[in-house]
Design a protein around this motif. Sequence first.
Motif, mmCIF file in Angstrom:
data_model
loop_
_atom_site.group_PDB
_atom_site.id
_atom_site.type_symbol
_atom_site.label_atom_id
_atom_site.label_comp_id
_atom_site.label_asym_id
_atom_site.label_seq_id
_atom_site.Cartn_x
_atom_site.Cartn_y
_atom_site.Cartn_z
ATOM 1 N N GLN A 310 -36.921 54.448 -58.011
ATOM 2 C CA GLN A 310 -37.069 55.033 -56.959
ATOM 3 C C GLN A 310 -38.103 54.639 -55.969
ATOM 4 O OE1 GLN A 310 -35.293 57.707 -55.332
ATOM 5 N NE2 GLN A 310 -33.673 57.281 -56.616
ATOM 6 N N VAL A 311 -39.474 54.413 -56.907
ATOM 7 C CA VAL A 311 -40.639 53.876 -56.302
ATOM 8 C C VAL A 311 -40.368 52.874 -55.413
ATOM 9 C CG1 VAL A 311 -42.799 52.797 -56.686
ATOM 10 C CG2 VAL A 311 -42.179 54.604 -58.065
ATOM 11 N N GLN A 312 -39.524 51.702 -55.903
ATOM 12 C CA GLN A 312 -39.076 50.427 -55.067
ATOM 13 C C GLN A 312 -38.468 50.976 -53.857
ATOM 14 O OE1 GLN A 312 -41.052 48.049 -55.657
ATOM 15 N NE2 GLN A 312 -41.795 48.883 -57.685
ATOM 16 N N LYS A 313 -37.684 51.930 -54.126
ATOM 17 C CA LYS A 313 -36.690 52.310 -53.000
ATOM 18 C C LYS A 313 -37.587 52.837 -51.915
ATOM 19 C CE LYS A 313 -33.049 55.789 -51.914
ATOM 20 N NZ LYS A 313 -31.993 56.510 -52.450
ATOM 21 N N MET A 314 -38.374 53.819 -52.056
ATOM 22 C CA MET A 314 -39.199 54.586 -51.186
ATOM 23 C C MET A 314 -40.252 53.370 -50.631
ATOM 24 S SD MET A 314 -37.606 57.273 -51.295
ATOM 25 C CE MET A 314 -38.280 57.965 -49.851
ATOM 26 N N LEU A 315 -40.782 52.542 -51.431
ATOM 27 C CA LEU A 315 -41.845 51.790 -50.504
ATOM 28 C C LEU A 315 -41.016 50.778 -49.905
ATOM 29 C CD1 LEU A 315 -44.100 50.878 -53.483
ATOM 30 C CD2 LEU A 315 -44.502 52.412 -51.831
ATOM 31 N N GLY A 316 -39.883 50.294 -50.075
ATOM 32 C CA GLY A 316 -39.158 49.351 -49.140
ATOM 33 C C GLY A 316 -38.692 50.177 -47.906
ATOM 34 N N ARG A 317 -38.466 51.520 -47.949
ATOM 35 C CA ARG A 317 -38.319 52.271 -46.860
ATOM 36 C C ARG A 317 -39.517 52.453 -46.034
ATOM 37 N NH1 ARG A 317 -35.609 58.236 -45.753
ATOM 38 N NH2 ARG A 317 -35.333 58.102 -43.588
ATOM 39 N N THR A 318 -40.577 52.678 -46.849
ATOM 40 C CA THR A 318 -41.872 52.723 -46.016
ATOM 41 C C THR A 318 -42.115 51.629 -45.097
ATOM 42 O OG1 THR A 318 -42.710 54.136 -47.830
ATOM 43 C CG2 THR A 318 -44.315 52.986 -46.254
ATOM 44 N N LYS A 319 -41.798 50.233 -45.667
ATOM 45 C CA LYS A 319 -42.039 49.125 -44.977
ATOM 46 C C LYS A 319 -41.350 48.986 -43.744
ATOM 47 C CE LYS A 319 -43.926 46.705 -49.112
ATOM 48 N NZ LYS A 319 -43.639 45.776 -50.098
ATOM 49 N N ASP A 320 -40.005 49.419 -43.800
ATOM 50 C CA ASP A 320 -39.077 49.485 -42.588
ATOM 51 C C ASP A 320 -39.336 50.243 -41.600
ATOM 52 O OD1 ASP A 320 -37.822 47.270 -43.991
ATOM 53 O OD2 ASP A 320 -36.106 48.904 -45.033
ATOM 54 N N GLU A 321 -39.697 51.555 -42.074
ATOM 55 C CA GLU A 321 -40.095 52.338 -41.022
ATOM 56 C C GLU A 321 -41.400 52.104 -40.511
ATOM 57 O OE1 GLU A 321 -38.345 54.774 -39.816
ATOM 58 O OE2 GLU A 321 -36.814 54.994 -41.510
ATOM 59 N N PHE A 322 -42.518 51.515 -41.330
ATOM 60 C CA PHE A 322 -43.625 51.244 -40.495
ATOM 61 C C PHE A 322 -43.159 49.950 -39.558
ATOM 62 C CE2 PHE A 322 -47.559 48.600 -40.741
ATOM 63 C CZ PHE A 322 -48.344 49.536 -40.446
ATOM 64 N N ALA A 323 -42.576 49.141 -39.914
ATOM 65 C CA ALA A 323 -42.443 47.859 -38.962
ATOM 66 C C ALA A 323 -41.659 48.341 -37.507
ATOM 67 C CB ALA A 323 -41.499 47.062 -39.676
ATOM 68 N N GLY A 344 -52.662 50.540 -49.623
ATOM 69 C CA GLY A 344 -53.348 51.398 -50.330
ATOM 70 C C GLY A 344 -52.258 52.235 -51.047
ATOM 71 N N MET A 345 -51.158 52.697 -50.098
ATOM 72 C CA MET A 345 -50.049 53.779 -50.867
ATOM 73 C C MET A 345 -49.259 53.012 -51.793
ATOM 74 S SD MET A 345 -50.633 56.591 -49.774
ATOM 75 C CE MET A 345 -49.000 57.251 -50.755
ATOM 76 N N ALA A 346 -48.738 51.619 -51.462
ATOM 77 C CA ALA A 346 -48.320 50.874 -52.337
ATOM 78 C C ALA A 346 -48.853 50.709 -53.712
ATOM 79 C CB ALA A 346 -47.998 49.416 -51.929
ATOM 80 N N GLY A 347 -50.364 50.416 -53.718
ATOM 81 C CA GLY A 347 -51.071 50.206 -54.842
ATOM 82 C C GLY A 347 -51.249 51.602 -55.656
ATOM 83 N N SER A 348 -51.209 52.651 -54.992
ATOM 84 C CA SER A 348 -51.416 54.085 -55.695
ATOM 85 C C SER A 348 -50.066 54.097 -56.484
ATOM 86 C CB SER A 348 -51.464 55.086 -54.753
ATOM 87 O OG SER A 348 -52.728 55.035 -54.063
ATOM 88 N N ALA A 349 -48.730 53.890 -55.852
ATOM 89 C CA ALA A 349 -47.470 54.050 -56.555
ATOM 90 C C ALA A 349 -47.652 53.173 -57.796
ATOM 91 C CB ALA A 349 -46.201 53.878 -55.636
ATOM 92 N N HIS A 350 -47.998 51.908 -57.451
ATOM 93 C CA HIS A 350 -47.886 50.868 -58.715
ATOM 94 C C HIS A 350 -48.950 51.557 -59.854
ATOM 95 C CE1 HIS A 350 -45.955 48.254 -55.965
ATOM 96 N NE2 HIS A 350 -44.949 48.308 -57.127
ATOM 97 N N ASP A 351 -50.281 51.908 -59.460
ATOM 98 C CA ASP A 351 -51.102 52.462 -60.242
ATOM 99 C C ASP A 351 -50.476 53.638 -61.180
ATOM 100 O OD1 ASP A 351 -54.267 53.112 -61.229
ATOM 101 O OD2 ASP A 351 -53.228 54.935 -60.452
ATOM 102 N N ALA A 352 -49.757 54.512 -60.476
ATOM 103 C CA ALA A 352 -49.258 55.388 -61.247
ATOM 104 C C ALA A 352 -48.027 55.066 -62.311
ATOM 105 C CB ALA A 352 -48.422 56.614 -60.216
ATOM 106 N N LEU A 353 -47.367 54.223 -62.027
ATOM 107 C CA LEU A 353 -46.477 53.379 -62.747
ATOM 108 C C LEU A 353 -47.241 52.534 -63.914
ATOM 109 C CD1 LEU A 353 -43.681 52.175 -60.737
ATOM 110 C CD2 LEU A 353 -43.441 53.721 -62.232
ATOM 111 N N ALA A 354 -48.470 51.973 -63.684
ATOM 112 C CA ALA A 354 -49.248 51.237 -64.688
ATOM 113 C C ALA A 354 -49.667 52.233 -65.816
ATOM 114 C CB ALA A 354 -50.371 50.741 -63.857
ATOM 115 N N GLU A 355 -49.959 53.433 -65.665
ATOM 116 C CA GLU A 355 -50.268 54.174 -66.690
ATOM 117 C C GLU A 355 -49.161 54.243 -67.664
ATOM 118 O OE1 GLU A 355 -51.716 58.055 -66.119
ATOM 119 O OE2 GLU A 355 -52.327 57.912 -64.089
ATOM 120 N N PHE A 356 -47.878 54.132 -67.659
ATOM 121 C CA PHE A 356 -46.497 54.056 -68.400
ATOM 122 C C PHE A 356 -46.406 52.521 -68.691
ATOM 123 C CE2 PHE A 356 -46.021 57.417 -65.496
ATOM 124 C CZ PHE A 356 -45.592 58.607 -66.338
ATOM 125 N N HIS A 357 -46.497 51.781 -67.798
ATOM 126 C CA HIS A 357 -46.263 50.371 -68.102
ATOM 127 C C HIS A 357 -47.427 49.366 -67.431
ATOM 128 C CE1 HIS A 357 -42.341 52.065 -68.891
ATOM 129 N NE2 HIS A 357 -42.434 52.504 -67.604
#
Length: 459
Positions: A310-323, A344-357
């Motif tokens: 879901q993170v990758q899906k939402m970040l992908g859509r974020t980039k599309d809407e931003f463009a 920054g938001m992509a970094g935050s999302a990956h930081d959250a995942l980094a707590e697990f992986h």
Amino acid sequence: MNTIGSSGSLVTPDVWNGREMRDALASRNISDIYKLLRRHGVSQRQIAAATGQSQSEVSEILKGRQVMAYDVLARIADGLGVPRGYMGLAYDGATAVRVAHSPSDSQAEEDETVKRRKFLSHAAAVAMGASVFGAEEGGWLPVSVQTPAPSRIGMTDVQQIQAATKALRDLDYRYGGGTCRDAVVAQLSWAQQLLGAQASDQVKQKLFVSLADMHSLAGWTSFDTGLMDPARGHFGRALEFAKQAEDDSLVASVLYRMGRVYLHYHQPNEALKLFQLGQIAAQDSGSALTVAVMCANEGWAYGMLDRPDQVQKMLGRTKDEFARADMSEAPEWVRFFGENDLHGMAGSAHDALAEFHPERYAPMAVAETIKCNQAYGADMQRTHVFGLSLQATNHIRAGDVQEGIKIGRRALEFGANVKSARVPDRLYPLQVEAGKQRMNSEAREFSEEVRLFRESREI
């Protein structure tokens, strides 16, 4: 209410200047203040009505119950018409100073989970079109002393509110909510009086928008100084005004900010619900940038829930809407979201995942946060502190301990200039990751350095 003194006060001004009263005010002895008011003929019922308390609460205070919560003290001062400075509550650039909540305070007794549920219910009702404008606020907002306002207003008056909001928001971005929160609330107290003035329909609509934006800023700065009950109250009112103005983008903006509050307190499920409500409003607004903001924050919430798909899906859509977003057409309250914030938001999302992986996502978090940290200027110091902290934490997770310490010290340097209760909270993962490096004496020393810094900055 049958008042004795001037408008906004139960007694004449000289009562507040009496020796006993000034001593009681200076020591914030609310019990003595109420007893002195009783001597001047003010009833318990009048005190309760002015301060927003129940008569039973007033009775308990008269019997000696202490009041220590900053926001409750401020509400009492404003409700009684006491100059805030007499109680050491005046805005002086140190809004961040906050007295510890008393365990017996009635607002503190309500379970935080119940409050979150109440706000979410209120947010859903407003966002989905329920007629709640002017409904009971659940004791969210303090009674305020008001300065006389004009009887008729035009667009210039509304533009003045907008200019004040922008100036105060710039202070918040640069130095944190602790430098401007009281100023925002004071400005808002005056601005709300304009609702009673005569105005054209167009001016009224713009006034609703301006008040929604200012309430949203009041909520954000309250959150940034750790005052959660006032934050919820202001966000709730911001939603109501935004809905009354029929401004879907602003509705989405308020929901995004409240969702961020819940992310900060590690409640991603509640945050996600608010972001999804905001997504509906964002899509209805037709603003691609507003949609991008909501998608990015949904991605962060999914990261905290360990949902990489879901993170990758939402970040992908974020980039599309931003463009496809047109910055010149974007509403004022989402124009902050530029290329830096995207990274920054992509970094935050990956930081959250980094707590697990950590082995997989920490390097990705580093790559994204480097991009945003290189471009932040002095006008975004608080955000820069957060970005540097994320970068440093994930350098350490990825095994580059020395670089993590180097970047972490820059975060501390910038953090010393920001008055925000969030700074020590956001530095905690850095302290933890550095502390895990038990075979590295410099890392252990740095972990202790962060801990001491956090303790010195807690407000």
